[in-house]
Design a protein around this motif. Structure first.
Motif, PDB file in Angstrom:
ATOM      1  N   HIS A  22     -28.702  38.224 -20.031  1.00 33.43           N
ATOM      2  CA  HIS A  22     -29.068  36.845 -19.714  1.00 33.43           C
ATOM      3  C   HIS A  22     -29.380  36.669 -18.230  1.00 33.43           C
ATOM      4  CE1 HIS A  22     -28.595  34.701 -23.483  1.00 33.43           C
ATOM      5  NE2 HIS A  22     -27.525  35.422 -23.730  1.00 33.43           N
ATOM      6  N   LEU A  23     -28.583  37.269 -17.377  1.00 39.09           N
ATOM      7  CA  LEU A  23     -28.805  37.137 -15.939  1.00 39.09           C
ATOM      8  C   LEU A  23     -30.070  37.866 -15.497  1.00 39.09           C
ATOM      9  CD1 LEU A  23     -25.156  37.512 -14.584  1.00 39.09           C
ATOM     10  CD2 LEU A  23     -26.564  35.442 -14.607  1.00 39.09           C
ATOM     11  N   GLY A  24     -30.417  38.940 -16.187  1.00 39.21           N
ATOM     12  CA  GLY A  24     -31.660  39.633 -15.870  1.00 39.21           C
ATOM     13  C   GLY A  24     -32.869  38.744 -16.106  1.00 39.21           C
ATOM     14  N   VAL A  32     -26.563  28.101 -14.210  1.00 37.75           N
ATOM     15  CA  VAL A  32     -26.672  26.653 -14.020  1.00 37.75           C
ATOM     16  C   VAL A  32     -26.545  25.926 -15.356  1.00 37.75           C
ATOM     17  CG1 VAL A  32     -28.262  24.788 -13.429  1.00 37.75           C
ATOM     18  CG2 VAL A  32     -27.998  26.720 -11.876  1.00 37.75           C
ATOM     19  N   ILE A  33     -27.291  26.382 -16.355  1.00 34.60           N
ATOM     20  CA  ILE A  33     -27.256  25.732 -17.672  1.00 34.60           C
ATOM     21  C   ILE A  33     -25.881  25.846 -18.303  1.00 34.60           C
ATOM     22  CG2 ILE A  33     -28.141  25.909 -20.036  1.00 34.60           C
ATOM     23  CD1 ILE A  33     -30.867  26.581 -18.810  1.00 34.60           C
ATOM     24  N   ARG A  34     -25.266  27.017 -18.181  1.00 35.83           N
ATOM     25  CA  ARG A  34     -23.916  27.194 -18.741  1.00 35.83           C
ATOM     26  C   ARG A  34     -22.922  26.306 -17.992  1.00 35.83           C
ATOM     27  NH1 ARG A  34     -21.530  28.604 -22.307  1.00 35.83           N
ATOM     28  NH2 ARG A  34     -20.593  30.657 -22.126  1.00 35.83           N
ATOM     29  N   GLY A  35     -23.093  26.220 -16.663  1.00 33.75           N
ATOM     30  CA  GLY A  35     -22.176  25.390 -15.876  1.00 33.75           C
ATOM     31  C   GLY A  35     -22.336  23.913 -16.180  1.00 33.75           C
ATOM     32  N   ARG A  44     -27.805  13.601 -18.059  1.00 31.82           N
ATOM     33  CA  ARG A  44     -29.153  13.285 -17.560  1.00 31.82           C
ATOM     34  C   ARG A  44     -29.369  13.988 -16.223  1.00 31.82           C
ATOM     35  NH1 ARG A  44     -33.184   9.891 -18.456  1.00 31.82           N
ATOM     36  NH2 ARG A  44     -32.081   8.822 -20.159  1.00 31.82           N
ATOM     37  N   LEU A  45     -30.458  14.761 -16.148  1.00 36.46           N
ATOM     38  CA  LEU A  45     -30.800  15.481 -14.928  1.00 36.46           C
ATOM     39  C   LEU A  45     -32.049  14.833 -14.331  1.00 36.46           C
ATOM     40  CD1 LEU A  45     -30.395  19.129 -16.301  1.00 36.46           C
ATOM     41  CD2 LEU A  45     -28.688  17.732 -15.116  1.00 36.46           C
ATOM     42  N   ILE A 319     -28.096  27.757 -26.164  1.00 35.58           N
ATOM     43  CA  ILE A 319     -27.321  28.871 -25.609  1.00 35.58           C
ATOM     44  C   ILE A 319     -25.895  28.436 -25.268  1.00 35.58           C
ATOM     45  CG2 ILE A 319     -28.040  28.528 -23.203  1.00 35.58           C
ATOM     46  CD1 ILE A 319     -28.163  31.615 -23.045  1.00 35.58           C
ATOM     47  N   HIS A 320     -25.732  27.250 -24.702  1.00 32.58           N
ATOM     48  CA  HIS A 320     -24.373  26.793 -24.401  1.00 32.58           C
ATOM     49  C   HIS A 320     -23.674  26.343 -25.681  1.00 32.58           C
ATOM     50  CE1 HIS A 320     -21.109  25.355 -21.853  1.00 32.58           C
ATOM     51  NE2 HIS A 320     -20.998  24.367 -22.729  1.00 32.58           N
TER      52      HIS A 320
END
Length: 400
Positions: A22-24, A32-35, A44-45, A319-320
């Protein structure tokens, strides 16, 4: 105690490699998405959209086609319309989509799928056996790309002896060149990307149009004609299958095999195939081949108590939603709200799932048969970097 520690160590190895994969692909976006997903189920972003990270809410959005659509200006379906036309299934919504999907349903029965996969599976088997016999090793990623290319060939209706026929690997590369145009942070394709996609589709179009006009019911385009599809509709539908199915398959199969090898489950599965379905399903849950899905809100409403407005871009963090349920454990049942979420839900649930599963199971059965005869191991691997769909660039299997 020693055995328990060994199992735990193997499990940690499997999960560490998945994190590297995933990091690759997304060294910044993945953490960021997982956090962000861990902060709130709906967030809301500003300037980006509304991030939805909880499985039940992701499913709720996917099921609500009246409020959340796929073919809106920033939805995933709209990305492909300039490349494949308006009627490619992946970029349709509402009654028109429902009727087309119903007409296509019989094309993905177990019998129909077997006819598409079996010829490519024979080539895969010969390739893997030849590699082990001649060199004692094979690159699984390369082999699965050839399998995917063989399936593309069947979808296009290309005769094996057709003059100028592209090799299976070339067909995969062509399909991959279209799907690789997409980036998570970009809601639309540039003019240059659209031109590149159209150029690749034009190459695919030749055999499709020939098979369609000859109306051979043994070919996929011929069957689409029998269903009443126009030539352009058949072209759009087949192009869409080529685009959305190849990358995810080639991502998932090597990751599945790596998970099973790293976690020490190969011997068990080679001896007892009854546990294979649960292992495959859990690997789909843990790897999440489709890590993000996009929708557009077409009216004001709410997701989990968070207000959304017409025009909002909805980012569904599958993914999360899937990974937050825990580590890789085939003995654990997937919670109802997350089951098969990686294939979508509701009206847009992946119609090609039976085809994908046939390719997955064919490859795994072959490798487990070989493992039962003579155990193999992972001799080397490299993760892909800077790609949309996380995966291995190379996964080399070698005789023990």
């Amino acid at each position: 105690m020693t055995a328990v520690l060994a199992v735990g160590s193997r499990q940690n190895t499997a999960e560490r490699w998945e994190r590297r994969v995933h990091l690759g692909a997304h060294p910044v976006l993945y953490p960021v998405i997982r956090g962000l997903g861990g902060l709130r189920p709906v967030l809301r972003l500003p300037g980006v959209g509304v991030l939805v990270s909880e499985a039940g809410l992701v499913r709720e959005v996917l099921m609500n086609q009246e409020l959340f659509v796929k073919n809106g200006p920033s939805g995933s379906g709209a990305l492909w319309t300039p490349v494949v036309g308006r009627k490619a299934l992946v970029n349709m919504d509402g009654e028109e989509h429902r009727l087309l999907r119903r007409r296509l349903g019989d094309l993905f029965t177990p019998r129909s799928v077997e006819g598409i996969v079996e010829p490519a599976a024979v080539v895969l088997k010969n390739r893997v056996h030849a590699g082990f016999e001649a060199h004692g090793r094979v690159d699984l990623v390369d082999c699965v790309k050839e399998l995917a290319g063989g399936v593309i060939s069947r979808l296009l209706g290309v005769p094996e002896d057709a003059p100028g026929r592209l090799a299976d690997r070339e067909l995969f590369d062509l399909g991959s060149s279209i799907s690789s145009l997409v980036r998570l942070g970009r809601p639309t394709l540039t003019e240059r990307q659209v031109a590149k996609g159209k150029s690749a589709v034009a190459i695919l179009a030749g055999p499709v149009r020939t098979a369609y006009r000859e109306s051979d019911p043994d070919t996929f385009p011929g069957r689409l004609r029998e269903l009443g599809m126009s030539e352009d509709e058949a072209m759009g539908i087949i192009s869409a299958f080529v685009m959305v199915g190849t990358e995810t398959l080639v991502s998932f199969v090597p990751r599945l095999v790596a998970l099973l090898a790293d976690s020490g489950r190969l011997s068990e599965l080679a001896g007892d195939r009854s546990a294979v379905p649960a292992a495959v399903n859990e690997a789909l849950r843990f790897t999440v081949p489709s890590p993000m899905m996009l929708r557009d809100a077409v009216a004001d409403g709410a997701i989990g108590g968070t207000k959304v407005r017409a025009g909002d871009r909805i980012l569904l963090s599958t993914i999360h939603a899937a990974k937050s349920l825990g580590g890789f454990d085939p003995s654990q049942a997937t919670p109802q709200q997350a089951r098969q979420l990686w294939f979508g839900a509701g009206p847009h649930f992946c119609i090609g799932m039976p085809l994908a599963m046939a390719e997955i199971n064919t490859t795994l059965d072959l490798l487990l048969d070989l493992y039962a005869q003579r155990p193999w191991h992972i001799a080397g691997r490299h993760v892909s970097r800077g790609v949309l769909i996380p995966g291995y660039r190379k996964l080399e299997l070698a005789n023990a």
